[in-house]
Design a protein around this motif. Structure first.
Motif, PDB file in Angstrom:
ATOM      1  N   PRO A  37       0.808  -1.224   0.000  1.00 13.58           N
ATOM      2  CA  PRO A  37       0.000   0.000   0.000  1.00 13.58           C
ATOM      3  C   PRO A  37       0.844   1.277   0.000  1.00 13.58           C
ATOM      4  O   PRO A  37       0.484   2.271  -0.630  1.00 13.58           O
ATOM      5  CB  PRO A  37      -0.822  -0.107   1.280  1.00 13.58           C
ATOM      6  N   LYS A  38       1.968   1.243   0.681  1.00 15.68           N
ATOM      7  CA  LYS A  38       2.837   2.417   0.704  1.00 15.68           C
ATOM      8  C   LYS A  38       3.450   2.651  -0.680  1.00 15.68           C
ATOM      9  O   LYS A  38       3.541   3.794  -1.138  1.00 15.68           O
ATOM     10  CB  LYS A  38       3.927   2.234   1.757  1.00 15.68           C
ATOM     11  N   VAL A  39       3.851   1.576  -1.357  1.00 18.51           N
ATOM     12  CA  VAL A  39       4.399   1.702  -2.711  1.00 18.51           C
ATOM     13  C   VAL A  39       3.331   2.263  -3.644  1.00 18.51           C
ATOM     14  O   VAL A  39       3.605   3.133  -4.491  1.00 18.51           O
ATOM     15  CB  VAL A  39       4.918   0.338  -3.218  1.00 18.51           C
ATOM     16  N   LEU A  40       2.085   1.773  -3.478  1.00 17.40           N
ATOM     17  CA  LEU A  40       0.985   2.263  -4.307  1.00 17.40           C
ATOM     18  C   LEU A  40       0.747   3.744  -4.072  1.00 17.40           C
ATOM     19  O   LEU A  40       0.552   4.518  -5.021  1.00 17.40           O
ATOM     20  CB  LEU A  40      -0.287   1.469  -4.014  1.00 17.40           C
ATOM     21  N   MET A  41       0.782   4.174  -2.819  1.00 17.75           N
ATOM     22  CA  MET A  41       0.578   5.591  -2.509  1.00 17.75           C
ATOM     23  C   MET A  41       1.708   6.454  -3.090  1.00 17.75           C
ATOM     24  O   MET A  41       1.458   7.554  -3.594  1.00 17.75           O
ATOM     25  CB  MET A  41       0.491   5.797  -0.995  1.00 17.75           C
ATOM     26  N   ILE A  42       2.920   5.960  -3.043  1.00 15.28           N
ATOM     27  CA  ILE A  42       4.048   6.698  -3.621  1.00 15.28           C
ATOM     28  C   ILE A  42       3.870   6.824  -5.131  1.00 15.28           C
ATOM     29  O   ILE A  42       4.074   7.898  -5.704  1.00 15.28           O
ATOM     30  CB  ILE A  42       5.387   6.010  -3.265  1.00 15.28           C
ATOM     31  N   CYS A  43       3.456   5.740  -5.780  1.00 14.36           N
ATOM     32  CA  CYS A  43       3.245   5.775  -7.234  1.00 14.36           C
ATOM     33  C   CYS A  43       2.115   6.729  -7.613  1.00 14.36           C
ATOM     34  O   CYS A  43       2.221   7.467  -8.595  1.00 14.36           O
ATOM     35  CB  CYS A  43       2.951   4.374  -7.763  1.00 14.36           C
ATOM     36  N   VAL A  44       1.038   6.717  -6.835  1.00 10.10           N
ATOM     37  CA  VAL A  44      -0.075   7.629  -7.108  1.00 10.10           C
ATOM     38  C   VAL A  44       0.374   9.076  -6.904  1.00 10.10           C
ATOM     39  O   VAL A  44       0.030   9.967  -7.703  1.00 10.10           O
ATOM     40  CB  VAL A  44      -1.283   7.284  -6.207  1.00 10.10           C
ATOM     41  N   GLY A  45       1.155   9.334  -5.861  1.00  5.79           N
ATOM     42  CA  GLY A  45       1.662  10.690  -5.629  1.00  5.79           C
ATOM     43  C   GLY A  45       2.553  11.180  -6.753  1.00  5.79           C
ATOM     44  O   GLY A  45       2.426  12.314  -7.220  1.00  5.79           O
ATOM     45  N   ILE A  46       3.435  10.316  -7.225  1.00  7.80           N
ATOM     46  CA  ILE A  46       4.315  10.690  -8.338  1.00  7.80           C
ATOM     47  C   ILE A  46       3.500  10.935  -9.597  1.00  7.80           C
ATOM     48  O   ILE A  46       3.749  11.888 -10.347  1.00  7.80           O
ATOM     49  CB  ILE A  46       5.391   9.605  -8.554  1.00  7.80           C
ATOM     50  N   ALA A  47       2.488  10.084  -9.853  1.00  8.32           N
ATOM     51  CA  ALA A  47       1.632  10.265 -11.030  1.00  8.32           C
ATOM     52  C   ALA A  47       0.863  11.580 -10.956  1.00  8.32           C
ATOM     53  O   ALA A  47       0.719  12.286 -11.966  1.00  8.32           O
ATOM     54  CB  ALA A  47       0.672   9.093 -11.157  1.00  8.32           C
ATOM     55  N   LEU A  48       0.374  11.915  -9.763  1.00  8.10           N
ATOM     56  CA  LEU A  48      -0.338  13.183  -9.616  1.00  8.10           C
ATOM     57  C   LEU A  48       0.589  14.370  -9.860  1.00  8.10           C
ATOM     58  O   LEU A  48       0.203  15.349 -10.505  1.00  8.10           O
ATOM     59  CB  LEU A  48      -0.966  13.279  -8.226  1.00  8.10           C
TER      60      LEU A  48
END
Length: 103
Positions: A37-48
């Motif tokens: 979940p932390k990796v997913l949140m980091i990826c979503v943040g970078i995408a945003l």
């Protein structure tokens, strides 16, 4: 002499590739230890960030151009009646009397 320069460049590029490989391995090991979940949140943040930064820059440019366009239109509208019909103002003359104490 060409071969020594080639060997030097080859060793430099090989060392750079080795450094990047080691950095990639460290990042990979760190990602494997990080919960998903932390990796997913980091990826979503970078995408945003990747999506929002160009949008903000584009909107800024659009609003600046719109402001310049409105300024040009308003200036041209303000000048056209002045050219066609100049306004004449009545001239007011003020006389100042100077008193002297000489007699």
């Amino acid at each position: 002499m060409k071969s020594s320069a080639r060997q030097y460049l080859y060793s430099v590029f090989r060392q750079v590739a080795q450094e990047f490989r080691q950095i990639g391995q460290k990042v990979g090991e760190r990602l494997l230890r990080t919960p998903l979940p932390k990796v997913l949140m980091i990826c979503v943040g970078i995408a945003l960030l990747i999506a929002i930064i160009p949008l903000v820059i584009t909107l800024f440019i659009v609003f600046v151009l719109l402001k310049l366009l409105l300024a040009v239109v308003l200036m041209s509208m303000g000048q056209s009646p002045a050219r066609a019909k100049p306004k004449s103002r009545p001239v007011q003359t003020i006389y100042v009397e100077q008193h002297t104490d000489r007699q």
